[in-house]
Design a protein around this motif. Structure first.
Motif, PDB file in Angstrom:
ATOM      1  N   ALA A  40      60.536  49.110  63.414  1.00 49.08           N
ATOM      2  CA  ALA A  40      60.876  48.436  61.984  1.00 49.08           C
ATOM      3  C   ALA A  40      60.675  47.077  61.952  1.00 49.08           C
ATOM      4  O   ALA A  40      61.012  46.249  61.984  1.00 49.08           O
ATOM      5  CB  ALA A  40      62.203  48.547  61.001  1.00 49.08           C
ATOM      6  N   THR A  41      59.381  46.218  62.361  1.00 50.50           N
ATOM      7  CA  THR A  41      59.183  45.163  61.861  1.00 50.50           C
ATOM      8  C   THR A  41      58.878  44.687  60.278  1.00 50.50           C
ATOM      9  O   THR A  41      58.205  45.021  59.683  1.00 50.50           O
ATOM     10  CB  THR A  41      57.688  44.548  62.473  1.00 50.50           C
ATOM     11  N   THR A  42      59.918  43.243  60.326  1.00 52.56           N
ATOM     12  CA  THR A  42      59.245  42.673  58.733  1.00 52.56           C
ATOM     13  C   THR A  42      58.883  41.611  59.195  1.00 52.56           C
ATOM     14  O   THR A  42      58.965  40.413  60.172  1.00 52.56           O
ATOM     15  CB  THR A  42      60.876  42.258  58.439  1.00 52.56           C
ATOM     16  N   GLU A  43      58.384  40.400  57.883  1.00 49.15           N
ATOM     17  CA  GLU A  43      57.222  39.402  58.016  1.00 49.15           C
ATOM     18  C   GLU A  43      58.452  37.981  57.809  1.00 49.15           C
ATOM     19  O   GLU A  43      59.781  37.743  57.484  1.00 49.15           O
ATOM     20  CB  GLU A  43      56.883  39.281  56.886  1.00 49.15           C
ATOM     21  N   ALA A  44      58.187  37.116  58.815  1.00 42.54           N
ATOM     22  CA  ALA A  44      58.772  36.295  58.584  1.00 42.54           C
ATOM     23  C   ALA A  44      58.293  35.770  57.456  1.00 42.54           C
ATOM     24  O   ALA A  44      57.637  35.335  56.975  1.00 42.54           O
ATOM     25  CB  ALA A  44      58.979  35.737  59.767  1.00 42.54           C
ATOM     26  N   ALA A  45      58.923  34.427  57.303  1.00 42.37           N
ATOM     27  CA  ALA A  45      59.124  33.704  56.005  1.00 42.37           C
ATOM     28  C   ALA A  45      58.017  32.356  56.510  1.00 42.37           C
ATOM     29  O   ALA A  45      56.966  32.049  55.661  1.00 42.37           O
ATOM     30  CB  ALA A  45      60.231  32.735  55.583  1.00 42.37           C
ATOM     31  N   THR A  46      57.426  31.902  57.674  1.00 41.05           N
ATOM     32  CA  THR A  46      56.775  31.615  58.046  1.00 41.05           C
ATOM     33  C   THR A  46      55.456  32.429  59.077  1.00 41.05           C
ATOM     34  O   THR A  46      55.989  32.997  59.877  1.00 41.05           O
ATOM     35  CB  THR A  46      57.076  30.529  59.847  1.00 41.05           C
ATOM     36  N   THR A  47      54.745  32.375  58.545  1.00 40.29           N
ATOM     37  CA  THR A  47      53.368  33.562  59.205  1.00 40.29           C
ATOM     38  C   THR A  47      52.849  32.772  60.162  1.00 40.29           C
ATOM     39  O   THR A  47      52.396  31.503  60.545  1.00 40.29           O
ATOM     40  CB  THR A  47      52.530  33.880  57.619  1.00 40.29           C
ATOM     41  N   GLY A  48      52.181  33.903  60.895  1.00 42.39           N
ATOM     42  CA  GLY A  48      51.205  33.357  62.282  1.00 42.39           C
ATOM     43  C   GLY A  48      51.487  34.796  63.067  1.00 42.39           C
ATOM     44  O   GLY A  48      52.754  35.341  63.140  1.00 42.39           O
ATOM     45  N   ALA A  49      50.695  34.874  64.403  1.00 43.86           N
ATOM     46  CA  ALA A  49      50.939  35.220  64.891  1.00 43.86           C
ATOM     47  C   ALA A  49      51.847  35.267  66.271  1.00 43.86           C
ATOM     48  O   ALA A  49      51.860  33.709  66.183  1.00 43.86           O
ATOM     49  CB  ALA A  49      48.952  34.869  65.987  1.00 43.86           C
ATOM     50  N   ALA A  50      52.245  36.084  67.016  1.00 42.76           N
ATOM     51  CA  ALA A  50      53.202  35.359  68.173  1.00 42.76           C
ATOM     52  C   ALA A  50      52.562  34.835  69.230  1.00 42.76           C
ATOM     53  O   ALA A  50      51.867  35.485  69.420  1.00 42.76           O
ATOM     54  CB  ALA A  50      54.232  36.947  68.214  1.00 42.76           C
ATOM     55  N   THR A  80      53.258  41.902  68.222  1.00 43.39           N
ATOM     56  CA  THR A  80      54.328  42.367  66.771  1.00 43.39           C
ATOM     57  C   THR A  80      55.060  41.716  66.234  1.00 43.39           C
ATOM     58  O   THR A  80      56.510  42.371  65.298  1.00 43.39           O
ATOM     59  CB  THR A  80      54.571  44.014  66.671  1.00 43.39           C
ATOM     60  N   ILE A  81      55.921  40.964  67.212  1.00 39.65           N
ATOM     61  CA  ILE A  81      57.067  40.159  66.540  1.00 39.65           C
ATOM     62  C   ILE A  81      57.081  38.243  66.267  1.00 39.65           C
ATOM     63  O   ILE A  81      56.611  37.563  66.877  1.00 39.65           O
ATOM     64  CB  ILE A  81      58.355  39.768  67.940  1.00 39.65           C
ATOM     65  N   PRO A  82      56.755  38.537  64.524  1.00 42.06           N
ATOM     66  CA  PRO A  82      56.180  37.130  64.528  1.00 42.06           C
ATOM     67  C   PRO A  82      57.590  35.881  64.378  1.00 42.06           C
ATOM     68  O   PRO A  82      58.700  36.261  64.690  1.00 42.06           O
ATOM     69  CB  PRO A  82      56.407  37.599  63.013  1.00 42.06           C
ATOM     70  N   VAL A  83      56.786  34.718  65.083  1.00 41.10           N
ATOM     71  CA  VAL A  83      57.740  33.314  64.795  1.00 41.10           C
ATOM     72  C   VAL A  83      58.171  33.638  63.197  1.00 41.10           C
ATOM     73  O   VAL A  83      58.227  33.895  62.475  1.00 41.10           O
ATOM     74  CB  VAL A  83      57.285  32.234  64.765  1.00 41.10           C
ATOM     75  N   GLY A  84      60.034  33.321  63.412  1.00 39.38           N
ATOM     76  CA  GLY A  84      61.062  33.062  62.607  1.00 39.38           C
ATOM     77  C   GLY A  84      61.246  34.821  62.141  1.00 39.38           C
ATOM     78  O   GLY A  84      62.109  34.846  61.322  1.00 39.38           O
ATOM     79  N   GLY A  85      61.106  35.943  62.426  1.00 40.57           N
ATOM     80  CA  GLY A  85      61.337  37.534  62.063  1.00 40.57           C
ATOM     81  C   GLY A  85      61.431  37.811  63.778  1.00 40.57           C
ATOM     82  O   GLY A  85      61.949  37.335  64.327  1.00 40.57           O
ATOM     83  N   GLY A  86      60.870  39.621  63.456  1.00 37.27           N
ATOM     84  CA  GLY A  86      61.785  40.176  64.119  1.00 37.27           C
ATOM     85  C   GLY A  86      61.562  41.435  64.602  1.00 37.27           C
ATOM     86  O   GLY A  86      60.799  41.759  62.959  1.00 37.27           O
ATOM     87  N   THR A  87      61.624  42.174  65.693  1.00 38.44           N
ATOM     88  CA  THR A  87      60.743  43.846  65.422  1.00 38.44           C
ATOM     89  C   THR A  87      62.728  44.055  65.536  1.00 38.44           C
ATOM     90  O   THR A  87      63.122  43.626  67.039  1.00 38.44           O
ATOM     91  CB  THR A  87      59.962  43.928  66.404  1.00 38.44           C
ATOM     92  N   ILE A  88      62.624  45.578  65.006  1.00 39.41           N
ATOM     93  CA  ILE A  88      63.729  46.375  65.438  1.00 39.41           C
ATOM     94  C   ILE A  88      62.798  47.616  66.014  1.00 39.41           C
ATOM     95  O   ILE A  88      62.161  47.891  65.824  1.00 39.41           O
ATOM     96  CB  ILE A  88      64.406  46.770  64.537  1.00 39.41           C
TER      97      ILE A  88
END
Length: 166
Positions: A40-50, A80-88
């Motif tokens: 379950a991947t969620t978007e980070a407030a900061t977008t961009g490619a990992a 699949t792991i956004p900067v400022g976010g994460g993947t479960i």
């Protein structure tokens, strides 16, 4: 016809106990999915490619030198792991975050409050949607409760664009 025998109370209670235990075991058994990375991947407030590099990154700092395939479980692509976010990764019960570009952190995805699996990673926070506990995506510490204990760290490495649980 023949005489009927009375069944003792002990026999009835023992039979009910066996049926109850069997029903409990069936109800409590879990069904595991075949998928190796139910995410379950969620978007980070900061977008961009990992950022993906040939060097391996661990829970702390990036290691230098040539990339080697680490021993452990391949979780998926680091992209699949956004900067400022994460993947479960629900099947493995781990959450991998990327607090800053190229830095990957691993934590248990099991909330320390009551054992729910965390539900989202956003704005630098890992959030358990069961009771709204918030944890830092950088170090797993509690930002707000009801959880009082940090998420335990898990060792992760990135090698050739693949995240490994080691």
């Amino acid at each position: 016809m023949g005489e009927k025998k009375a069944v003792s109370r002990r026999t009835v209670v023992a039979g009910v106990g066996v049926l109850t235990a069997t029903a409990t075991l069936v109800a409590c058994s879990s069904y595991e999915d075949d998928e190796s990375s139910d995410t379950a991947t969620t978007e980070a407030a900061t977008t961009g490619a990992a950022a993906t590099t040939g060097a391996a990154a661990t829970t702390g700092a990036a290691t230098t030198g040539a990339a080697t395939t680490p021993a452990g479980t391949a979780l998926g692509s680091s992209s699949t792991i956004p900067v400022g976010g994460g993947t479960i990764y629900k099947t493995q019960k781990v959450v991998v975050t990327q607090p800053t570009a190229g830095t990957y952190k691993g934590f248990s995805a099991v909330c320390t409050h009551q054992g729910c699996t965390v539900g989202t990673v956003t704005n630098g926070e890992i959030i358990c949607t069961c009771h709204d506990s918030h944890f830092s995506a950088t170090d797993g510490s509690v930002i707000s409760g009801p959880a009082k204990t940090a998420l335990p760290s898990e060792t992760v490495q990135v090698s050739d664009g693949t995240v490994y649980l080691t």
